[in-house]
Design a protein around this motif. Structure first.
Motif, PDB file in Angstrom:
ATOM      1  N   VAL A  26      13.636   2.109   5.610  1.00 21.34           N
ATOM      2  CA  VAL A  26      14.085   3.398   5.395  1.00 21.34           C
ATOM      3  C   VAL A  26      13.358   3.760   4.015  1.00 21.34           C
ATOM      4  N   ALA A  27      12.683   4.901   4.116  1.00 17.44           N
ATOM      5  CA  ALA A  27      11.912   5.368   3.020  1.00 17.44           C
ATOM      6  C   ALA A  27      12.796   5.672   1.832  1.00 17.44           C
ATOM      7  N   PRO A  28      12.406   5.263   0.624  1.00 19.84           N
ATOM      8  CA  PRO A  28      13.065   5.502  -0.512  1.00 19.84           C
ATOM      9  C   PRO A  28      13.027   7.027  -0.812  1.00 19.84           C
ATOM     10  N   LEU A  29      14.075   7.542  -1.521  1.00 16.23           N
ATOM     11  CA  LEU A  29      14.079   8.920  -1.991  1.00 16.23           C
ATOM     12  C   LEU A  29      13.519   9.046  -3.195  1.00 16.23           C
ATOM     13  N   VAL A  30      12.375  10.037  -3.031  1.00 18.86           N
ATOM     14  CA  VAL A  30      11.480  10.579  -4.358  1.00 18.86           C
ATOM     15  C   VAL A  30      11.572  11.895  -4.447  1.00 18.86           C
ATOM     16  N   GLU A  31      11.233  12.379  -5.433  1.00 18.49           N
ATOM     17  CA  GLU A  31      10.767  13.923  -5.747  1.00 18.49           C
ATOM     18  C   GLU A  31       9.478  13.858  -6.462  1.00 18.49           C
ATOM     19  N   GLU A  68      17.199   0.952  -6.242  1.00 19.54           N
ATOM     20  CA  GLU A  68      15.873   0.362  -6.068  1.00 19.54           C
ATOM     21  C   GLU A  68      14.660   0.596  -6.709  1.00 19.54           C
ATOM     22  N   ALA A  69      13.977  -0.311  -7.273  1.00 18.82           N
ATOM     23  CA  ALA A  69      12.665   0.297  -8.206  1.00 18.82           C
ATOM     24  C   ALA A  69      11.491   0.015  -7.016  1.00 18.82           C
ATOM     25  N   VAL A  94     -10.105   7.290  -4.784  1.00 22.38           N
ATOM     26  CA  VAL A  94      -8.810   6.496  -4.838  1.00 22.38           C
ATOM     27  C   VAL A  94      -8.490   6.290  -6.298  1.00 22.38           C
ATOM     28  N   SER A  95      -7.524   6.504  -6.644  1.00 20.14           N
ATOM     29  CA  SER A  95      -7.138   6.311  -8.078  1.00 20.14           C
ATOM     30  C   SER A  95      -5.986   5.108  -8.088  1.00 20.14           C
ATOM     31  N   LYS A  96      -6.250   4.064  -8.300  1.00 22.84           N
ATOM     32  CA  LYS A  96      -5.524   2.941  -8.360  1.00 22.84           C
ATOM     33  C   LYS A  96      -4.584   2.781  -9.310  1.00 22.84           C
ATOM     34  N   LEU A  97      -3.469   2.550  -9.384  1.00 25.29           N
ATOM     35  CA  LEU A  97      -2.341   2.524 -10.449  1.00 25.29           C
ATOM     36  C   LEU A  97      -1.499   1.173 -10.323  1.00 25.29           C
ATOM     37  N   ASN A  98      -0.814   0.707  -9.154  1.00 27.54           N
ATOM     38  CA  ASN A  98       0.058  -0.568  -9.384  1.00 27.54           C
ATOM     39  C   ASN A  98       0.985  -0.408 -10.368  1.00 27.54           C
ATOM     40  N   THR A  99       1.798   0.701 -10.901  1.00 30.42           N
ATOM     41  CA  THR A  99       2.481   0.933 -11.680  1.00 30.42           C
ATOM     42  C   THR A  99       4.109   1.061 -11.332  1.00 30.42           C
ATOM     43  N   PRO A 100       5.017   0.319 -12.009  1.00 25.77           N
ATOM     44  CA  PRO A 100       6.345   0.123 -11.190  1.00 25.77           C
ATOM     45  C   PRO A 100       7.135   1.463 -11.801  1.00 25.77           C
ATOM     46  N   VAL A 101       8.115   1.763 -11.200  1.00 27.85           N
ATOM     47  CA  VAL A 101       8.998   3.015 -11.409  1.00 27.85           C
ATOM     48  C   VAL A 101      10.500   2.395 -11.234  1.00 27.85           C
ATOM     49  N   PRO A 102      11.157   2.412 -12.429  1.00 27.80           N
ATOM     50  CA  PRO A 102      12.600   1.880 -12.253  1.00 27.80           C
ATOM     51  C   PRO A 102      13.536   2.840 -11.536  1.00 27.80           C
ATOM     52  N   PRO A 103      14.588   2.460 -11.228  1.00 31.09           N
ATOM     53  CA  PRO A 103      15.461   3.431 -10.379  1.00 31.09           C
ATOM     54  C   PRO A 103      15.739   4.572 -11.171  1.00 31.09           C
ATOM     55  N   THR A 104      15.747   5.567 -10.546  1.00 31.98           N
ATOM     56  CA  THR A 104      16.073   7.131 -11.391  1.00 31.98           C
ATOM     57  C   THR A 104      15.000   7.179 -12.459  1.00 31.98           C
ATOM     58  N   GLY A 105      13.762   6.425 -12.476  1.00 27.36           N
ATOM     59  CA  GLY A 105      12.734   6.534 -13.265  1.00 27.36           C
ATOM     60  C   GLY A 105      11.720   7.697 -12.831  1.00 27.36           C
ATOM     61  N   ALA A 133       9.963  -2.397  -4.832  1.00 31.77           N
ATOM     62  CA  ALA A 133       9.674  -3.687  -5.426  1.00 31.77           C
ATOM     63  C   ALA A 133      10.335  -4.834  -4.742  1.00 31.77           C
ATOM     64  N   ALA A 134      11.582  -4.683  -3.928  1.00 29.94           N
ATOM     65  CA  ALA A 134      12.161  -5.763  -3.435  1.00 29.94           C
ATOM     66  C   ALA A 134      11.188  -6.055  -1.952  1.00 29.94           C
ATOM     67  N   ASN A 135      10.548  -4.878  -1.218  1.00 24.64           N
ATOM     68  CA  ASN A 135       9.610  -5.516  -0.087  1.00 24.64           C
ATOM     69  C   ASN A 135       8.474  -4.623  -0.262  1.00 24.64           C
ATOM     70  N   PRO A 136       7.732  -5.336  -0.967  1.00 21.63           N
ATOM     71  CA  PRO A 136       6.180  -4.839  -1.205  1.00 21.63           C
ATOM     72  C   PRO A 136       5.298  -4.827   0.081  1.00 21.63           C
ATOM     73  N   ALA A 137       5.629  -5.422   1.216  1.00 19.09           N
ATOM     74  CA  ALA A 137       4.989  -5.442   2.634  1.00 19.09           C
ATOM     75  C   ALA A 137       4.901  -4.012   2.908  1.00 19.09           C
ATOM     76  N   THR A 138       5.793  -3.124   2.814  1.00 15.65           N
ATOM     77  CA  THR A 138       5.694  -1.899   3.530  1.00 15.65           C
ATOM     78  C   THR A 138       5.219  -0.721   2.565  1.00 15.65           C
ATOM     79  N   THR A 139       4.518  -0.157   2.941  1.00 12.81           N
ATOM     80  CA  THR A 139       3.770   0.905   1.950  1.00 12.81           C
ATOM     81  C   THR A 139       4.199   2.354   2.472  1.00 12.81           C
ATOM     82  N   PHE A 140       4.986   3.135   1.458  1.00 15.39           N
ATOM     83  CA  PHE A 140       5.236   4.490   1.931  1.00 15.39           C
ATOM     84  C   PHE A 140       4.500   5.567   1.363  1.00 15.39           C
ATOM     85  N   GLN A 141       4.278   6.641   1.766  1.00 13.93           N
ATOM     86  CA  GLN A 141       3.539   7.726   1.145  1.00 13.93           C
ATOM     87  C   GLN A 141       4.252   8.987   1.014  1.00 13.93           C
ATOM     88  N   ALA A 142       4.023   9.823   0.244  1.00 17.47           N
ATOM     89  CA  ALA A 142       4.288  11.125  -0.108  1.00 17.47           C
ATOM     90  C   ALA A 142       3.430  12.169  -0.557  1.00 17.47           C
TER      91      ALA A 142
END
Length: 271
Positions: A26-31, A68-69, A94-105, A133-142
């Motif tokens: 399931v895709a994480p909820l993001v704004e 979930e991070a 393409v702008s590469k970041l690889n930046t983590p975002v904590p929960p509600t961050g 962060a728990a499952n990096p094999a799956t990529t989502f897009q927004a």
């Protein structure tokens, strides 16, 4: 018969499809949202990009999941035709970041780009790609940005460095051509060329004064060669006479009158 076979096949595959949907991540909820910080307010909301000038879009990414991070991997953009949205005119950097975002961050992503397109109106798509962060094999897009953008050429300015360099190069080339043409077809020849190409002057022969004949001394013998051989040793005169084929010299006791007669002038007449 065909209808019953299709119905039976769909009935057998339906549970498998439901099972796959249940196991799909399931895709994480993001704004997500975007702003143009360099947008000119005089454009009345129209987004305009000048060819060759840097443009910037700020993307605001927020993780609304409380547990979930997430990791934002990269951002990519594309220009598409407004009349045919499925046709991509050009992909962007393409702008590469690889930046983590904590929960509600939240994460602010500046995306800067430049354009080199024909003037006109195109659609701009900006997409953010992220993973769990728990499952990096799956990529989502927004989808972060989808708007109409006006692309224009920069205004002409005579003080533009590229224009100044072009004018300087053209002026130097024209000056070189004009200098070569002047030297080859217009300029008169130099003085050195005149001297070299002029007619040669013939020097006038100056008259030479006749030299009076010299009186021969008594007992001296004057030969046809124009000098007195009486004082030259006889052994020096013989080899010369043999080589040149001349007659041997007159003996010392000979008469001087016979020698002078060979010229047709007697000694008495020469005196």
């Amino acid at each position: 018969m065909r209808f019953s076979l299709l119905a039976l096949t769909s009935a057998l595959l339906a549970p498998l499809a439901l099972a796959q949907d249940a196991t799909a991540p399931v895709a994480p909820l993001v704004e997500i949202g975007s702003t143009w910080p360099d947008l000119d307010t005089s454009l009345a909301g129209n987004r305009e990009v000048i060819n060759g000038a840097p443009a910037r879009v700020n993307i605001a990414f927020k993780n609304t999941d409380p547990s979930e991070a997430l990791v934002v991997s990269h951002v990519q953009g594309a220009w598409y035709d407004l009349a045919k949205p499925d046709i991509v005119v050009r992909n962007m950097t393409v702008s590469k970041l690889n930046t983590p975002v904590p929960p509600t961050g939240s994460l602010n992503i500046p995306y800067q780009f430049t354009t080199d397109l024909d003037p006109g109106t195109l659609g701009l798509l900006l997409t953010v790609y992220f993973t769990s962060a728990a499952n990096p094999a799956t990529t989502f897009q927004a989808l972060a940005h989808n708007a109409t953008v006006i692309i224009s050429d920069p205004p002409f300015s005579i003080f533009d460095p590229s224009v100044l360099f072009l004018y300087t190069t053209l002026l130097a080339l024209m000056a070189g051509i004009a200098y070569y043409a002047y030297g080859a077809f217009i300029a008169p020849p130099s003085a050195g060329k005149k001297r070299s190409t002029g007619a040669k002057k013939v020097a006038k022969a100056e008259p030479v004064e006749a030299v009076a004949p010299v009186e021969a001394s008594a007992g001296a013998t004057t030969s046809t060669k124009g000098y007195d051989e009486s004082w030259i040793p006889e052994h020096h005169l013989r080899p010369r006479s043999r080589q040149s084929g001349a007659r041997p010299s007159t003996p010392r006791g000979g008469s001087a009158k016979k020698v002078q007669k060979s010229k047709g002038v007697t000694l008495g007449e020469a005196i």
